[in-house]
Design a protein around this motif. Sequence first.
Motif, PDB file in Angstrom:
ATOM      1  N   GLN A   1     -38.737  23.068-110.369  1.00 51.77           N
ATOM      2  CA  GLN A   1     -38.545  24.705-110.285  1.00 51.77           C
ATOM      3  C   GLN A   1     -38.565  25.985-111.837  1.00 51.77           C
ATOM      4  O   GLN A   1     -38.654  26.481-111.643  1.00 51.77           O
TER       5      GLN A   1
ATOM      6  N   HIS B   1     -35.630  14.735-107.753  1.00 46.26           N
ATOM      7  CA  HIS B   1     -34.915  16.040-107.483  1.00 46.26           C
ATOM      8  C   HIS B   1     -36.078  16.310-106.823  1.00 46.26           C
ATOM      9  O   HIS B   1     -36.925  17.491-107.007  1.00 46.26           O
ATOM     10  N   TYR B   2     -35.894  16.256-105.390  1.00 49.15           N
ATOM     11  CA  TYR B   2     -36.626  16.953-104.340  1.00 49.15           C
ATOM     12  C   TYR B   2     -38.121  16.713-104.042  1.00 49.15           C
ATOM     13  O   TYR B   2     -38.023  15.638-103.007  1.00 49.15           O
TER      14      TYR B   2
ATOM     15  N   ASN C   1     -31.263  13.662-106.580  1.00 47.01           N
ATOM     16  CA  ASN C   1     -30.580  14.914-106.393  1.00 47.01           C
ATOM     17  C   ASN C   1     -30.290  15.117-104.699  1.00 47.01           C
ATOM     18  O   ASN C   1     -31.074  15.153-104.038  1.00 47.01           O
ATOM     19  N   GLU C   2     -28.939  14.862-104.805  1.00 48.81           N
ATOM     20  CA  GLU C   2     -28.839  15.144-103.276  1.00 48.81           C
ATOM     21  C   GLU C   2     -29.434  14.643-101.740  1.00 48.81           C
ATOM     22  O   GLU C   2     -30.162  15.397-101.307  1.00 48.81           O
TER      23      GLU C   2
ATOM     24  N   ASN D   1     -24.482  17.459-103.160  1.00 51.09           N
ATOM     25  CA  ASN D   1     -24.132  18.722-102.505  1.00 51.09           C
ATOM     26  C   ASN D   1     -23.084  18.894-101.574  1.00 51.09           C
ATOM     27  O   ASN D   1     -23.329  17.366-100.698  1.00 51.09           O
TER      28      ASN D   1
ATOM     29  N   ASN E   1     -23.180  18.471-106.734  1.00 55.50           N
ATOM     30  CA  ASN E   1     -23.624  19.936-106.255  1.00 55.50           C
ATOM     31  C   ASN E   1     -22.493  20.926-106.097  1.00 55.50           C
ATOM     32  O   ASN E   1     -22.121  20.638-104.436  1.00 55.50           O
TER      33      ASN E   1
ATOM     34  N   TYR F   1     -21.453  24.927-104.562  1.00 53.43           N
ATOM     35  CA  TYR F   1     -22.183  26.082-104.582  1.00 53.43           C
ATOM     36  C   TYR F   1     -20.981  27.537-103.258  1.00 53.43           C
ATOM     37  O   TYR F   1     -20.962  28.206-103.909  1.00 53.43           O
TER      38      TYR F   1
ATOM     39  N   GLU G   1     -24.199  20.684-111.004  1.00 57.27           N
ATOM     40  CA  GLU G   1     -24.943  22.280-110.719  1.00 57.27           C
ATOM     41  C   GLU G   1     -23.657  22.846-109.990  1.00 57.27           C
ATOM     42  O   GLU G   1     -22.331  22.667-109.331  1.00 57.27           O
TER      43      GLU G   1
ATOM     44  N   TRP H   1     -25.898  25.671-112.806  1.00 59.09           N
ATOM     45  CA  TRP H   1     -26.689  25.844-112.325  1.00 59.09           C
ATOM     46  C   TRP H   1     -27.269  27.584-112.649  1.00 59.09           C
ATOM     47  O   TRP H   1     -26.453  28.219-111.854  1.00 59.09           O
TER      48      TRP H   1
ATOM     49  N   GLU I   1     -36.768  28.696-106.490  1.00 54.73           N
ATOM     50  CA  GLU I   1     -35.780  28.339-105.542  1.00 54.73           C
ATOM     51  C   GLU I   1     -36.279  28.186-103.754  1.00 54.73           C
ATOM     52  O   GLU I   1     -36.327  28.971-103.398  1.00 54.73           O
ATOM     53  N   TRP I   2     -37.216  26.919-104.401  1.00 58.91           N
ATOM     54  CA  TRP I   2     -37.617  25.837-103.166  1.00 58.91           C
ATOM     55  C   TRP I   2     -38.122  26.303-101.690  1.00 58.91           C
ATOM     56  O   TRP I   2     -39.024  28.096-102.189  1.00 58.91           O
TER      57      TRP I   2
ATOM     58  N   PHE J   1     -30.513  32.851-110.624  1.00 63.51           N
ATOM     59  CA  PHE J   1     -29.623  32.031-110.959  1.00 63.51           C
ATOM     60  C   PHE J   1     -29.369  31.440-112.889  1.00 63.51           C
ATOM     61  O   PHE J   1     -28.713  30.691-112.716  1.00 63.51           O
TER      62      PHE J   1
HETATM   63  C1  FCB Z   1     -28.999  23.060-104.801  1.00 67.51           C
HETATM   64  C2  FCB Z   1     -30.237  22.514-105.591  1.00 67.51           C
HETATM   65  C3  FCB Z   1     -31.201  23.165-106.928  1.00 67.51           C
HETATM   66  C4  FCB Z   1     -30.803  24.834-106.644  1.00 67.51           C
HETATM   67  C5  FCB Z   1     -29.811  24.641-106.378  1.00 67.51           C
HETATM   68  C6  FCB Z   1     -29.999  26.524-105.822  1.00 67.51           C
HETATM   69  O1  FCB Z   1     -29.198  22.493-103.882  1.00 67.51           O
HETATM   70  O2  FCB Z   1     -30.851  20.692-105.865  1.00 67.51           O
HETATM   71  O3  FCB Z   1     -31.945  21.986-106.909  1.00 67.51           O
HETATM   72  O4  FCB Z   1     -31.810  24.838-105.521  1.00 67.51           O
HETATM   73  O5  FCB Z   1     -29.043  24.317-105.138  1.00 67.51           O
END
Ligand code: FCB
Length: 429
Positions: free
Chosen positions: A15, A109-110, A153-154, A210, A275, A277, A334, A372, A379-380, A388
């Motif tokens: 990222q 991480h993905y 990650n997640e 997450n 993580n 959000y 995160e 984060w 962002e993916w 962010f």
């Molecule tokens: C999470 C991801 C991270 C980022 C945030 C906003 O799910 O782990 O890489 O994209 O969301």
Amino acid sequence: MTSPFLWGVATSSYQIEGAPGNDWTAWEAAGRLKAPGTRCGVATDHRVRWRSDFLLLPTIGANAYRFSVEWSRIEPRPGHFDLDALAVEVERVELLQRLGIEPVVTLNHYTHPSWFWEDGGWENRKSVERFARFASAVSDALKGKVRRWVTLNEPIILVLGGFLAGWITPGRKDFGAAAEALEHLVRAHVAAAAVLKEGDSGARVGIAHNMLEFAPDRPANTLDRKLSALGDRLYNLALLEAIATGDMAWWFPGEGRADFRVADLPASNDFVGLNYYSRVHLRFGGLPGPIGEFHYRDRERRGLSDTGWEVYPEGFDRALERSAATGRPVLVTENGIATSDDSRRRTFLREHALVLSHRRTAGTDIEGYLHWSLIDNFEWLEGFGPRFGLFEVDYATFTRRRRPSADLFAALGRSFLSNGASVRALEAP
Ligand code: FCB
């Protein structure tokens, strides 16, 4: 001896610096992002600017920094490790050490090398030893210098998005494939944790999980309520239970079930990475596919973020409590908000810091908080729109500009590190 509370920020390699040879680059080239023309490229140019980016960390009062190593750079061909790429990671960790910043290193991480998918990726049982081999190369390079590791990650998002919904690489939509992938991911974590602990008996290992708060879209509707409880189990609880007991029970009515036991899983997790959000509302819409209808609503009138996510600090409280119920300390790996209005980031920070401080006062074992993110980033599926960062990135010049929220972050950190968060500092303007 108790180690100090960790106060810092999190990033991920792709990222902020891209990677030419990985699966996400291929995903973009196949036009699979929301805006099909979007490309990550060099992202924020961190590959060139990482030293000056690291120098930002002390200016926000951070004593910890979570970042990821990029598998496709380190192992560009199966079994061939790029020593220069590993040397960069060593240099990075050494600079963090000189700055007094504790590194928290994420192995995955993905993103994956493109070659990883050639014979099935996570659907192939060989993925477990492949991931362990990669972990071993990273561990050999960094052992003794890095104490805290996040293997994955997640993983639940990776499985849901990559194997059930087809939104992210490898783009599968098949429950059987998802079940295989989940089991191999969990076993890969265990194998990597064993390698890391063998390299350094003091290594502390976890998974960044997450969690979302789930709610029925129509509170009185029985089906919405059932769906919401089911979503909560699949998304939040199944992995936490598996970490606590070794038993994974992951099932979708009408789709299938993945039940398996990994006896070494509990011992392989020294902390739970959280993580957090947002909150989602689930609505039963006839015959739900494996992933039904979910919505972000602005029920508390706090406003949605620029990614359309609800700001819901109450859910952070529950996620902390439920993570700690595994019997392990929680490291917030995160938490953050995408917004171009930095005053909203400050409100978000204050509200979430308040939850954190109350949870700690209530006795929940929390090791630290990693926001984060340090800087704006790619962002993916969304690309460069969401902001962010505590520092803004100007994508035309790659200049970093400090946002006022960086000052608030530093002030909150001083409170957390001195006396476990004084509410006065939290309420400062
Ligand atoms: C999470 C991801 C991270 C980022 C945030 C906003 O799910 O782990 O890489 O994209 O969301």
